[in-house]
Motif scaffolding. Structure first.
Motif, mmCIF file in Angstrom:
data_model
loop_
_atom_site.group_PDB
_atom_site.id
_atom_site.type_symbol
_atom_site.label_atom_id
_atom_site.label_comp_id
_atom_site.label_asym_id
_atom_site.label_seq_id
_atom_site.Cartn_x
_atom_site.Cartn_y
_atom_site.Cartn_z
ATOM 1 N N TRP A 196 16.292 -8.567 -6.843
ATOM 2 C CA TRP A 196 16.352 -9.604 -5.831
ATOM 3 C C TRP A 196 14.966 -10.239 -5.655
ATOM 4 C CZ3 TRP A 196 20.622 -10.421 -2.229
ATOM 5 C CH2 TRP A 196 21.741 -9.627 -2.498
ATOM 6 N N ILE A 197 14.964 -11.541 -5.346
ATOM 7 C CA ILE A 197 13.736 -12.279 -5.053
ATOM 8 C C ILE A 197 13.836 -12.819 -3.624
ATOM 9 C CG2 ILE A 197 12.352 -14.328 -5.550
ATOM 10 C CD1 ILE A 197 11.939 -12.343 -7.698
ATOM 11 N N ALA A 198 12.794 -12.566 -2.840
ATOM 12 C CA ALA A 198 12.742 -13.035 -1.458
ATOM 13 C C ALA A 198 11.734 -14.161 -1.311
ATOM 14 C CB ALA A 198 12.366 -11.883 -0.527
ATOM 15 N N TRP A 199 11.914 -14.936 -0.240
ATOM 16 C CA TRP A 199 10.931 -15.945 0.156
ATOM 17 C C TRP A 199 10.393 -15.583 1.530
ATOM 18 C CZ3 TRP A 199 8.906 -19.663 -2.898
ATOM 19 C CH2 TRP A 199 9.599 -19.963 -4.087
ATOM 20 N N ARG A 237 14.109 -2.120 -6.156
ATOM 21 C CA ARG A 237 15.527 -1.936 -5.865
ATOM 22 C C ARG A 237 15.958 -0.532 -5.459
ATOM 23 N NH1 ARG A 237 17.685 -3.122 -12.019
ATOM 24 N NH2 ARG A 237 16.294 -1.662 -13.076
ATOM 25 N N ARG A 238 15.038 0.435 -5.397
ATOM 26 C CA ARG A 238 15.424 1.762 -4.905
ATOM 27 C C ARG A 238 14.904 2.012 -3.497
ATOM 28 N NH1 ARG A 238 12.976 5.652 -7.158
ATOM 29 N NH2 ARG A 238 11.453 4.369 -8.220
ATOM 30 N N GLU A 239 13.667 1.562 -3.241
ATOM 31 C CA GLU A 239 13.045 1.847 -1.942
ATOM 32 C C GLU A 239 12.866 0.592 -1.079
ATOM 33 O OE1 GLU A 239 12.980 4.806 -1.204
ATOM 34 O OE2 GLU A 239 12.259 6.097 -2.809
ATOM 35 N N TYR A 240 13.324 -0.546 -1.571
ATOM 36 C CA TYR A 240 13.395 -1.766 -0.755
ATOM 37 C C TYR A 240 12.037 -2.195 -0.196
ATOM 38 C CZ TYR A 240 18.310 -0.860 -1.273
ATOM 39 O OH TYR A 240 19.541 -0.629 -1.808
ATOM 40 N N LEU A 280 0.826 -1.210 0.000
ATOM 41 C CA LEU A 280 0.000 0.000 0.000
ATOM 42 C C LEU A 280 0.862 1.262 0.000
ATOM 43 C CD1 LEU A 280 -2.484 -0.942 2.866
ATOM 44 C CD2 LEU A 280 -2.912 -1.147 0.396
ATOM 45 N N ILE A 281 1.825 1.276 0.922
ATOM 46 C CA ILE A 281 2.683 2.433 1.169
ATOM 47 C C ILE A 281 4.121 1.948 1.191
ATOM 48 C CG2 ILE A 281 3.336 4.237 2.825
ATOM 49 C CD1 ILE A 281 0.565 4.763 1.814
ATOM 50 N N TYR A 282 5.017 2.668 0.514
ATOM 51 C CA TYR A 282 6.437 2.357 0.601
ATOM 52 C C TYR A 282 7.206 3.611 0.997
ATOM 53 C CZ TYR A 282 6.761 4.436 -4.057
ATOM 54 O OH TYR A 282 6.697 5.298 -5.119
ATOM 55 N N ALA A 283 8.413 3.391 1.509
ATOM 56 C CA ALA A 283 9.254 4.506 1.973
ATOM 57 C C ALA A 283 8.481 5.437 2.903
ATOM 58 C CB ALA A 283 9.833 5.272 0.770
ATOM 59 N N ALA A 284 7.758 4.843 3.811
ATOM 60 C CA ALA A 284 7.023 5.504 4.897
ATOM 61 C C ALA A 284 5.773 6.247 4.459
ATOM 62 C CB ALA A 284 7.937 6.453 5.686
ATOM 63 N N LEU A 300 12.371 -15.295 5.049
ATOM 64 C CA LEU A 300 13.322 -16.409 5.113
ATOM 65 C C LEU A 300 14.691 -16.010 4.567
ATOM 66 C CD1 LEU A 300 10.494 -17.871 5.147
ATOM 67 C CD2 LEU A 300 11.668 -19.805 4.100
ATOM 68 N N GLY A 301 14.680 -15.309 3.440
ATOM 69 C CA GLY A 301 15.929 -14.970 2.802
ATOM 70 C C GLY A 301 15.679 -14.377 1.431
ATOM 71 N N ILE A 302 16.780 -14.011 0.769
ATOM 72 C CA ILE A 302 16.669 -13.300 -0.498
ATOM 73 C C ILE A 302 17.861 -13.646 -1.382
ATOM 74 C CG2 ILE A 302 17.917 -11.215 0.274
ATOM 75 C CD1 ILE A 302 15.610 -9.589 -1.077
ATOM 76 N N ILE A 303 17.620 -13.640 -2.702
ATOM 77 C CA ILE A 303 18.682 -13.972 -3.635
ATOM 78 C C ILE A 303 18.741 -12.951 -4.750
ATOM 79 C CG2 ILE A 303 17.196 -15.516 -5.023
ATOM 80 C CD1 ILE A 303 19.763 -17.311 -5.339
ATOM 81 N N SER A 304 19.961 -12.632 -5.169
ATOM 82 C CA SER A 304 20.177 -11.821 -6.352
ATOM 83 C C SER A 304 20.373 -12.772 -7.524
ATOM 84 C CB SER A 304 21.422 -10.949 -6.163
ATOM 85 O OG SER A 304 21.789 -10.346 -7.390
#
Lengths: 107, 119
Positions: free
Chosen positions: B33-36, B101-104, A47-51, B48-52
């Motif tokens: 990256w892909i996470a589980w 990949r910029r704001e995670y 819904l919301i990213y970066a706060a 659980l973890g993440i892979i590039s």
């Protein structure tokens, strides 16, 4: 690991109400806090990213604020489709931990 | 259109091995990256973890390191989550998710794979 603590764990509110969910990080995560909505039987949806940035396609009644360790998700006027479970998640450093969730129910 | 499509539900016995998959399409697979993420019945989300996929660099949550193995095959745009010896406590829904990949944040999710482990 960074611990994420959400409150409340459950919330009962009526259509049209304004509600706020809080999320606290165990250390500063600057702006890297994200909010997800999950409905039964579905994958989570951001819904919301970066706060405070609203994901494309998400209604403007959803908003986020905060920085550092304390964050809030606000729904300005609850709609029937908003009844779901909400999770916060930090993207500051791996492991990218989630809060325990807030279940929003109809009053 | 970005899509992450996971393999189907599995029913296994304790001690058995398992590998589930997450096939990506609609974007450059090596670049994100892909996470589980695990969700036990009626519970919250656990990372659980993440892979590039580009270089197979992998980061595990300390809670899950040694319990699962994350891998990827960039030739077929697919990430995997693997167990060598399942336990009943591994019973859960497992999601893959793409990390923006910029704001995670996790911008796209698979539909989930339900893993049931019972004797």
């Amino acid at each position: 690991d960074i611990q994420m603590t959400q409150s409340p764990s459950s919330l009962s509110a009526s259509i049209g109400n304004r509600i706020t969910i809080t999320c606290r990080a165990s250390q500063s995560i600057t702006k890297y806090l994200n909010w997800y909505q999950q409905k039964p039987g579905q994958a989570p949806k951001v819904l919301i990213y970066a706060a405070s940035s609203l994901q494309s396609g998400v209604p403007s009644r959803f908003s986020g604020s905060g920085s550092g360790t304390d964050f809030t998700l606000t729904i300005s006027s609850l709609q029937p489709e908003d009844y779901a479970t909400y999770f916060c998640q930090q993207g500051y450093s791996p492991p990218y931990t989630f809060g325990q969730g807030t279940k929003l129910e109809i009053k | 259109e970005v899509q992450l499509v996971q393999s189907g539900a599995e029913v296994k016995k304790p001690g058995e091995s398992l590998k589930i998959s997450c096939k990506s399409s609609g974007y450059s697979f090596p670049s994100y990256w892909i996470a589980w993420v695990r969700q036990m019945p009626g519970k919250g989300l656990e990372w659980l973890g993440i892979i590039s996929p580009g270089d197979s660099e992998t980061i595990y949550s300390p809670s899950f390191e040694g319990q699962v193995t994350i891998s990827a095959d960039k030739s077929i745009s697919t990430a995997y989550l693997q167990w060598n010896s399942l336990k009943a406590s591994d019973t859960a829904m497992y999601y893959c998710a793409r990390l923006e990949r910029r704001e995670y944040y996790f911008d796209y999710w698979g539909q989930g794979t339900l893993v049931s482990v019972s004797s």
